[in-house]
Design a protein around this motif. Sequence first.
Motif, PDB file in Angstrom:
ATOM      1  N   ALA A 331       0.585  -1.898   0.277  1.00 11.79           N
ATOM      2  CA  ALA A 331       0.011  -0.098   0.149  1.00 11.79           C
ATOM      3  C   ALA A 331       0.826   1.314  -0.214  1.00 11.79           C
ATOM      4  CB  ALA A 331      -1.280  -0.228   1.291  1.00 11.79           C
ATOM      5  N   TYR A 332       2.111   1.591   0.781  1.00 11.34           N
ATOM      6  CA  TYR A 332       2.479   2.243   0.530  1.00 11.34           C
ATOM      7  C   TYR A 332       3.528   2.857  -0.514  1.00 11.34           C
ATOM      8  CZ  TYR A 332       2.274   1.096   5.700  1.00 11.34           C
ATOM      9  OH  TYR A 332       1.441   0.720   7.541  1.00 11.34           O
ATOM     10  N   ALA A 333       4.033   1.755  -1.313  1.00  9.50           N
ATOM     11  CA  ALA A 333       5.179   1.908  -2.482  1.00  9.50           C
ATOM     12  C   ALA A 333       3.723   2.638  -3.210  1.00  9.50           C
ATOM     13  CB  ALA A 333       5.011   0.147  -2.846  1.00  9.50           C
ATOM     14  N   SER A 334       2.356   2.109  -2.905  1.00  6.76           N
ATOM     15  CA  SER A 334       1.447   2.528  -4.216  1.00  6.76           C
ATOM     16  C   SER A 334       1.161   4.104  -4.098  1.00  6.76           C
ATOM     17  CB  SER A 334       0.118   2.026  -4.088  1.00  6.76           C
ATOM     18  OG  SER A 334       0.029  -0.020  -4.259  1.00  6.76           O
ATOM     19  N   PHE A 335       0.925   4.169  -3.279  1.00  6.59           N
ATOM     20  CA  PHE A 335       1.062   5.987  -2.879  1.00  6.59           C
ATOM     21  C   PHE A 335       2.195   6.404  -3.277  1.00  6.59           C
ATOM     22  CE2 PHE A 335      -2.974   3.892  -0.504  1.00  6.59           C
ATOM     23  CZ  PHE A 335      -3.564   5.202  -0.950  1.00  6.59           C
ATOM     24  N   LEU A 336       3.406   6.129  -2.690  1.00  9.86           N
ATOM     25  CA  LEU A 336       4.127   6.850  -2.987  1.00  9.86           C
ATOM     26  C   LEU A 336       4.621   6.863  -4.631  1.00  9.86           C
ATOM     27  CD1 LEU A 336       7.275   7.490  -2.678  1.00  9.86           C
ATOM     28  CD2 LEU A 336       8.033   5.281  -3.077  1.00  9.86           C
ATOM     29  N   LEU A 337       4.583   5.534  -5.472  1.00 11.69           N
ATOM     30  CA  LEU A 337       4.313   6.200  -6.861  1.00 11.69           C
ATOM     31  C   LEU A 337       3.866   6.802  -7.524  1.00 11.69           C
ATOM     32  CD1 LEU A 337       4.998   1.596  -7.820  1.00 11.69           C
ATOM     33  CD2 LEU A 337       6.760   3.860  -7.659  1.00 11.69           C
ATOM     34  N   MET A 338       2.255   6.913  -6.817  1.00 15.15           N
ATOM     35  CA  MET A 338       1.443   7.546  -7.524  1.00 15.15           C
ATOM     36  C   MET A 338       1.801   9.191  -6.898  1.00 15.15           C
ATOM     37  SD  MET A 338      -2.485   8.060  -6.315  1.00 15.15           S
ATOM     38  CE  MET A 338      -2.641   5.969  -6.615  1.00 15.15           C
ATOM     39  N   PHE A 339       2.020   9.441  -5.834  1.00 11.88           N
ATOM     40  CA  PHE A 339       2.980  10.634  -6.064  1.00 11.88           C
ATOM     41  C   PHE A 339       4.316  10.785  -6.633  1.00 11.88           C
ATOM     42  CE2 PHE A 339       2.496  13.050  -1.508  1.00 11.88           C
ATOM     43  CZ  PHE A 339       2.658  14.498  -2.045  1.00 11.88           C
ATOM     44  N   LEU A 340       4.614  10.121  -6.490  1.00 10.87           N
ATOM     45  CA  LEU A 340       5.838  10.447  -8.171  1.00 10.87           C
ATOM     46  C   LEU A 340       5.433  10.976  -9.595  1.00 10.87           C
ATOM     47  CD1 LEU A 340       8.554   8.387  -6.570  1.00 10.87           C
ATOM     48  CD2 LEU A 340       8.588  10.377  -5.974  1.00 10.87           C
ATOM     49  N   TYR A 341       4.876   9.683  -9.791  1.00  8.42           N
ATOM     50  CA  TYR A 341       4.536  10.115 -11.302  1.00  8.42           C
ATOM     51  C   TYR A 341       3.044  11.119 -11.151  1.00  8.42           C
ATOM     52  CZ  TYR A 341       6.999   6.524 -13.045  1.00  8.42           C
ATOM     53  OH  TYR A 341       8.008   5.946 -13.641  1.00  8.42           O
ATOM     54  N   SER A 342       2.662  11.466  -9.963  1.00  5.53           N
ATOM     55  CA  SER A 342       1.514  12.961 -10.492  1.00  5.53           C
ATOM     56  C   SER A 342       2.625  14.089  -9.931  1.00  5.53           C
ATOM     57  CB  SER A 342       1.363  13.335  -8.729  1.00  5.53           C
ATOM     58  OG  SER A 342       0.410  11.800  -9.160  1.00  5.53           O
ATOM     59  N   LEU A 343       4.042  14.031  -9.787  1.00  4.56           N
ATOM     60  CA  LEU A 343       5.057  15.282 -10.302  1.00  4.56           C
ATOM     61  C   LEU A 343       5.638  14.960 -11.464  1.00  4.56           C
ATOM     62  CD1 LEU A 343       6.169  15.317  -6.223  1.00  4.56           C
ATOM     63  CD2 LEU A 343       4.519  17.504  -7.396  1.00  4.56           C
ATOM     64  N   GLN A 344       5.452  14.192 -12.005  1.00  2.65           N
ATOM     65  CA  GLN A 344       6.264  14.447 -13.770  1.00  2.65           C
ATOM     66  C   GLN A 344       6.857  15.965 -14.177  1.00  2.65           C
ATOM     67  OE1 GLN A 344       7.536  11.071 -15.325  1.00  2.65           O
ATOM     68  NE2 GLN A 344       7.111  11.832 -13.093  1.00  2.65           N
ATOM     69  N   ASP A 345       5.927  17.076 -14.605  1.00  2.00           N
ATOM     70  CA  ASP A 345       6.114  17.875 -14.652  1.00  2.00           C
ATOM     71  C   ASP A 345       7.619  18.443 -14.078  1.00  2.00           C
ATOM     72  OD1 ASP A 345       3.993  17.771 -16.315  1.00  2.00           O
ATOM     73  OD2 ASP A 345       2.577  18.972 -15.278  1.00  2.00           O
ATOM     74  N   VAL A 346       7.321  18.225 -12.754  1.00  2.00           N
ATOM     75  CA  VAL A 346       8.214  19.268 -11.743  1.00  2.00           C
ATOM     76  C   VAL A 346       9.644  18.599 -11.797  1.00  2.00           C
ATOM     77  CG1 VAL A 346       8.896  20.377  -9.537  1.00  2.00           C
ATOM     78  CG2 VAL A 346       6.608  20.123 -10.673  1.00  2.00           C
ATOM     79  N   LEU A 347       9.422  16.955 -11.032  1.00  2.00           N
ATOM     80  CA  LEU A 347      10.767  15.542 -11.098  1.00  2.00           C
ATOM     81  C   LEU A 347      11.357  15.736 -12.234  1.00  2.00           C
ATOM     82  CD1 LEU A 347       9.148  12.999  -9.189  1.00  2.00           C
ATOM     83  CD2 LEU A 347      11.112  14.821  -8.643  1.00  2.00           C
ATOM     84  N   PRO A 348      12.824  15.763 -11.637  1.00  2.00           N
ATOM     85  CA  PRO A 348      13.593  14.866 -13.213  1.00  2.00           C
ATOM     86  C   PRO A 348      13.568  13.783 -13.806  1.00  2.00           C
ATOM     87  CG  PRO A 348      14.798  14.930 -11.522  1.00  2.00           C
ATOM     88  CD  PRO A 348      13.382  15.467 -10.573  1.00  2.00           C
ATOM     89  N   ARG A 349      13.852  12.940 -14.732  1.00  2.00           N
ATOM     90  CA  ARG A 349      13.596  11.945 -15.239  1.00  2.00           C
ATOM     91  C   ARG A 349      13.580  10.877 -13.901  1.00  2.00           C
ATOM     92  NH1 ARG A 349      16.840   8.202 -18.042  1.00  2.00           N
ATOM     93  NH2 ARG A 349      18.836   9.410 -17.047  1.00  2.00           N
ATOM     94  N   THR A 350      12.284  10.184 -14.198  1.00  2.00           N
ATOM     95  CA  THR A 350      12.416   8.743 -13.091  1.00  2.00           C
ATOM     96  C   THR A 350      12.062   8.157 -14.206  1.00  2.00           C
ATOM     97  OG1 THR A 350      10.613  10.837 -11.911  1.00  2.00           O
ATOM     98  CG2 THR A 350      10.745   8.434 -11.244  1.00  2.00           C
TER      99      THR A 350
END
Length: 486
Positions: A331-350
């Motif tokens: 469950a924790y991994a799911s929400f972390l991935l959701m968080f990271l891929y909701s920030l694609q406009d800000v985060l570098p290449r992931t």
Amino acid sequence: MQSSLLRFIEILRSHALPVSPAETLDAAAAMEVVGYSDRNTLRNALALTLAKSDREEHTFFYCFDQFFDQQAADFSTETEDATSEAGDAGGEASEAAAYDGPDAAGNGAGQAAAGGSASDAAELAAAADSSPSLQQLLDGELLPALLENERGTLSTAMRRAGQDAGLSKIRLFTQKGQYTRRILDSLGENLIRDAVIELERADSAAIDTLRRYRDVLREQVRDFVEQQYLMNAEGHNSAFMEDILSKTRLSNIDRRHRDRVQEQVRRMARRLASRHSARRRPVKRGQLNMGKTLRGGMAHDGILFKTHWRSRKRDKAQLLALCDVSGSVAAYASFLLMFLYSLQDVLPRTRSFAFSSHLGEISDLFRDEPLERAIELANWRYGGATDYGSSFRDFSQLALDDINRNTSVIILGDARNNRGNPELEIMQSIYQRSKQVIWLNPESRRAWGTGDSEMLRYQTACHYCAPCSNLQQLERVVDQLLKSLR
């Protein structure tokens, strides 16, 4: 209407729609220009001044319909009561002349109802001779309004009593009874109770009539409080629920709240994206690019109208996310991935990796599938018993050579290795090559190193380790990550 506008803006704010004082003044000015006669014009004018996005517009229209429909209903009942008195005499004569045929039965029923209220009034007036409390009621406004069914008068009285009782502050359903009692006391229902007691002692036949009108009053007040609760408490209850969910362990969140939590994650991601979005500024300092400056001045007879500065080329940063998708922390991994891929406009290449007994890259899933579907497939492909040593060996073959000083590695897992080889040397190699290694552990610090946990050993090969079991902690960690990547 100005007070109604302020109440409406309070409701908008309770539904997470920000309205500044300047926007409030703009809305008041818009109301003065368009007037109050045309509901749709007023609705569109306020929407232009108060809603700034499609999401806010949707919230605005919902709150407008809830609030102003009730205001219009109260106004219409007052208008009906005001006009009914003027039209009683002529209306009764015209109705008697117009309905002589088959509809006479319906008209007779209406006359019977009117006659019923008249007979009730006469019965109560006769009983008032032996009941001072009942006489006081008849001399007042409440009981005559109930006898004549003056809905506008009753609605106005309830609104005023609700304002005195602070009904706009109602938040919990358990408060409905409390506010109902306050409004009834403010309206004078205690006089009805006293009159009922006096009629009971006198064994009067009018007691059933008075009880019936008392019950009618209580029902109307309960309905009024229910309407106000639904309108005022919904936004506050939603914010209260979101605050609870943000502090609840992600593994304990029930499936029925999953959609709400996912929307909350997206909203957090939008907030972080707005906070950390790149702000482009022209370079006006550093080393002067003399060659480019001279060439640019050749078109102006060598006059250097425009200067050019040397800019340092920065290598692009990259983020590697390793998520334990075994049953205990999926469950924790799911929400972390959701968080990271909701920030694609800000985060570098992931690049994302999922593991339990073995590890594999899942970046292609997020390119080819919707976010929720990609997370589901990652859990299905790589879920199982945990073996951190084997997973780190797979990672060293897939991506260890791609790590450099511009790479941030974020690992989410409980570090429970089932007594296997932890492969600490690989973790140390990741630490030496990367810019930073961040480990997020769903367990509290007190549990680190207990049982089969290797967290204390892995901690020596990390730049930053933190417990991360709820959305609030996750948002804080991602916020710090974005700051470090600027």
